[in-house]
Design a protein around this motif. Structure first.
Motif, PDB file in Angstrom:
ATOM      1  N   GLU A 131     -25.073  -8.486  41.082  1.00  0.00           N
ATOM      2  CA  GLU A 131     -24.119  -9.328  40.352  1.00  0.00           C
ATOM      3  C   GLU A 131     -23.652  -8.818  38.780  1.00  0.00           C
ATOM      4  OE1 GLU A 131     -22.654 -12.364  40.992  1.00  0.00           O
ATOM      5  OE2 GLU A 131     -23.811 -12.928  42.827  1.00  0.00           O
ATOM      6  N   GLY A 134     -19.931  -7.536  38.471  1.00  0.00           N
ATOM      7  CA  GLY A 134     -19.002  -8.295  38.452  1.00  0.00           C
ATOM      8  C   GLY A 134     -17.843  -7.802  39.695  1.00  0.00           C
ATOM      9  N   CYS A 135     -16.501  -8.067  38.882  1.00  0.00           N
ATOM     10  CA  CYS A 135     -15.326  -7.769  39.616  1.00  0.00           C
ATOM     11  C   CYS A 135     -15.033  -6.394  39.948  1.00  0.00           C
ATOM     12  CB  CYS A 135     -14.080  -8.395  39.134  1.00  0.00           C
ATOM     13  SG  CYS A 135     -12.791  -8.264  40.360  1.00  0.00           S
ATOM     14  N   GLN A 137     -13.010  -3.282  42.147  1.00  0.00           N
ATOM     15  CA  GLN A 137     -11.879  -3.014  43.109  1.00  0.00           C
ATOM     16  C   GLN A 137     -12.475  -2.108  44.409  1.00  0.00           C
ATOM     17  OE1 GLN A 137      -8.871  -4.301  42.190  1.00  0.00           O
ATOM     18  NE2 GLN A 137     -10.055  -5.077  40.390  1.00  0.00           N
ATOM     19  N   SER A 138     -11.863  -2.534  45.488  1.00  0.00           N
ATOM     20  CA  SER A 138     -12.130  -2.082  46.622  1.00  0.00           C
ATOM     21  C   SER A 138     -12.078  -0.677  46.581  1.00  0.00           C
ATOM     22  CB  SER A 138     -11.134  -2.469  47.762  1.00  0.00           C
ATOM     23  OG  SER A 138      -9.735  -2.260  47.427  1.00  0.00           O
ATOM     24  N   GLY A 152     -19.342 -11.806  35.892  1.00  0.00           N
ATOM     25  CA  GLY A 152     -18.611 -12.613  36.207  1.00  0.00           C
ATOM     26  C   GLY A 152     -18.967 -13.910  36.243  1.00  0.00           C
ATOM     27  N   VAL A 222     -15.464 -13.765  51.458  1.00  0.00           N
ATOM     28  CA  VAL A 222     -16.172 -12.992  50.692  1.00  0.00           C
ATOM     29  C   VAL A 222     -17.062 -12.023  51.374  1.00  0.00           C
ATOM     30  CG1 VAL A 222     -15.667 -14.070  48.545  1.00  0.00           C
ATOM     31  CG2 VAL A 222     -17.840 -14.161  49.816  1.00  0.00           C
ATOM     32  N   ARG A 224     -20.487  -9.242  51.195  1.00  0.00           N
ATOM     33  CA  ARG A 224     -21.625  -9.141  50.371  1.00  0.00           C
ATOM     34  C   ARG A 224     -22.256  -8.006  51.119  1.00  0.00           C
ATOM     35  NH1 ARG A 224     -18.517 -10.961  47.376  1.00  0.00           N
ATOM     36  NH2 ARG A 224     -18.932 -12.704  45.771  1.00  0.00           N
ATOM     37  N   ASP A 287     -15.398 -15.628  41.783  1.00  0.00           N
ATOM     38  CA  ASP A 287     -15.783 -15.019  43.066  1.00  0.00           C
ATOM     39  C   ASP A 287     -15.101 -13.892  43.624  1.00  0.00           C
ATOM     40  OD1 ASP A 287     -18.012 -15.178  44.824  1.00  0.00           O
ATOM     41  OD2 ASP A 287     -17.484 -16.862  46.001  1.00  0.00           O
ATOM     42  N   MET A 288     -15.759 -12.766  43.546  1.00  0.00           N
ATOM     43  CA  MET A 288     -15.092 -11.504  43.595  1.00  0.00           C
ATOM     44  C   MET A 288     -15.240 -11.017  45.273  1.00  0.00           C
ATOM     45  SD  MET A 288     -18.474  -9.045  42.797  1.00  0.00           S
ATOM     46  CE  MET A 288     -19.925  -9.968  42.303  1.00  0.00           C
ATOM     47  N   THR A 289     -14.098 -10.572  45.778  1.00  0.00           N
ATOM     48  CA  THR A 289     -13.912 -10.339  47.133  1.00  0.00           C
ATOM     49  C   THR A 289     -14.979  -9.673  48.067  1.00  0.00           C
ATOM     50  OG1 THR A 289     -11.622 -10.464  46.564  1.00  0.00           O
ATOM     51  CG2 THR A 289     -12.077  -9.839  48.857  1.00  0.00           C
ATOM     52  N   MET A 291     -18.352  -6.841  47.811  1.00  0.00           N
ATOM     53  CA  MET A 291     -19.624  -6.015  47.013  1.00  0.00           C
ATOM     54  C   MET A 291     -20.384  -5.044  47.818  1.00  0.00           C
ATOM     55  SD  MET A 291     -20.668  -4.888  44.097  1.00  0.00           S
ATOM     56  CE  MET A 291     -19.983  -5.928  42.834  1.00  0.00           C
TER      57      MET A 291
END
Length: 328
Positions: A131, A134-135, A137-138, A152, A222, A224, A287-289, A291
């Motif tokens: 965690e 955080g955010c 990018q793909s 985040g 999301v 994970r 909530d990130m898309t 990870m």
């Protein structure tokens, strides 16, 4: 630092390990695994908590009491310390940020100070979380240990701070500290405020006729990185043995699976016909898309890789909750 192996008069390896937060999900698995490896194991718990593992010494400890931590560490004189005592729920961190900050930052600093004062100079494993990134990018996935940290949520922010303080202590005082960032870990006996355990608990309740055939879920889209807790504790031990002091290591599967896929797998394993409803109370403010961990660093240093597939983790967790309701 060389090998830490000690041997008794019969030539058997004899190591002493201390786990703070021994009543937690990971702590119980880690205690049993260390026992299997031949370690003498001690665990701590909060006063009022209950735990019994045959052959394991149990001590009451509030990590917010600095002198209490120092006295216990001095008494035990461990070779390894695994600091698992933490407030580890993202949802609780939103609801009670003060508690999360106290336990994860102040408590960890008390542990570090007590560790620093020990004369026998053990090794400390300081677990963090995926965690912390955080955010992401793909295009930046899988995320590696050198990636910029952009927490985040409150829990993630406290773990970033813990990692930074641990790194400073390691460098400033020459302490033998290894840090981790473990991504989502799952398995039997996990508290139901974590997503897979929650799905399995609800499913077992439905099968037992204790609730309507509807699973309430948060954000299903999301993705994970999930790893079985039994693989995670193996990684912790291997890093305690072989990790480099002052370094941080990702622990994960290296794969991303959607929450929707997880839920569907649970439903497919059920004997009941189940519907799904989105519960707004389960949605996070941020909530990130997606990870996914880059685990090359831990693999290079220790040779560790996860062995238990996610489908097996789901089956074992569902069976655990089924047994819980059969016992009622």
């Amino acid at each position: 630092y060389g090998t830490r192996e000690k041997r008794d008069c019969n030539g058997e390896i004899f190591m002493k390990s201390l786990i703070t937060g021994g009543t937690g999900f990971v702590g119980i698995y880690l205690a049993r695994y260390l026992q299997m490896l031949g370690h003498e194991v001690a665990v701590t718990k909060m006063p009022g908590e209950q735990i019994f593992i045959s052959g394991v010494s149990v001590y009451d400890l509030n990590i917010l009491e600095k002198e209490e931590v120092s006295r216990l560490f001095t008494k035990i004189q461990p070779d390894y310390i695994f600091h698992l005592a933490a407030q580890s729920s993202v949802d609780i961190s939103w609801k009670n940020p003060g508690l999360t900050i106290d336990v994860n930052i102040k408590g960890s600093t008390n542990v570090l100070d007590a560790f620093r004062a020990l004369e026998n100079k053990p090794r400390l494993l300081l677990p963090g979380s995926g965690e912390e990134y955080g955010c992401v990018q793909s295009t930046e996935l899988p995320v590696g240990e050198e990636h910029v940290l952009k927490p985040g949520n409150i829990y993630a922010a406290t773990k970033v701070c813990q990692n930074m303080i641990g790194s400073i202590y390691a460098k400033a005082y020459g302490l033998d500290i290894v840090m981790t960032r473990a991504f989502n870990h799952v398995g039997p006996n996990q508290a139901p405020f974590f997503v897979l355990a929650d799905f399995c608990r609800q499913t077992a309740e439905i099968e037992a006729g204790k609730r309507e055939p509807v699973i309430r879920a948060g954000n299903l889209d999301v993705k994970r990185d999930f790893t079985d807790v039994r693989d995670v504790v193996c990684a912790y031990v291997m890093l305690a043995e072989k990790g480099r002091a002052g370094e941080t290591y990702n622990i994960g599967s290296g794969q991303a699976r959607s929450i929707r896929e997880i839920l569907q797998t649970v439903i497919n394993k059920s004997t009941a016909k189940i519907q799904v409803e989105v519960d707004e109370k389960k949605l996070r403010p941020i909530d990130m898309t997606e990870m996914r961990a880059d685990i090359q660093k831990i693999q290079k240093v220790t040779g560790w890789k996860p062995k238990i597939c996610l489908e097996q983790s789901i089956q074992d967790t569902l069976d655990y909750w089924r047994r819980e309701y059969l016992q009622e």
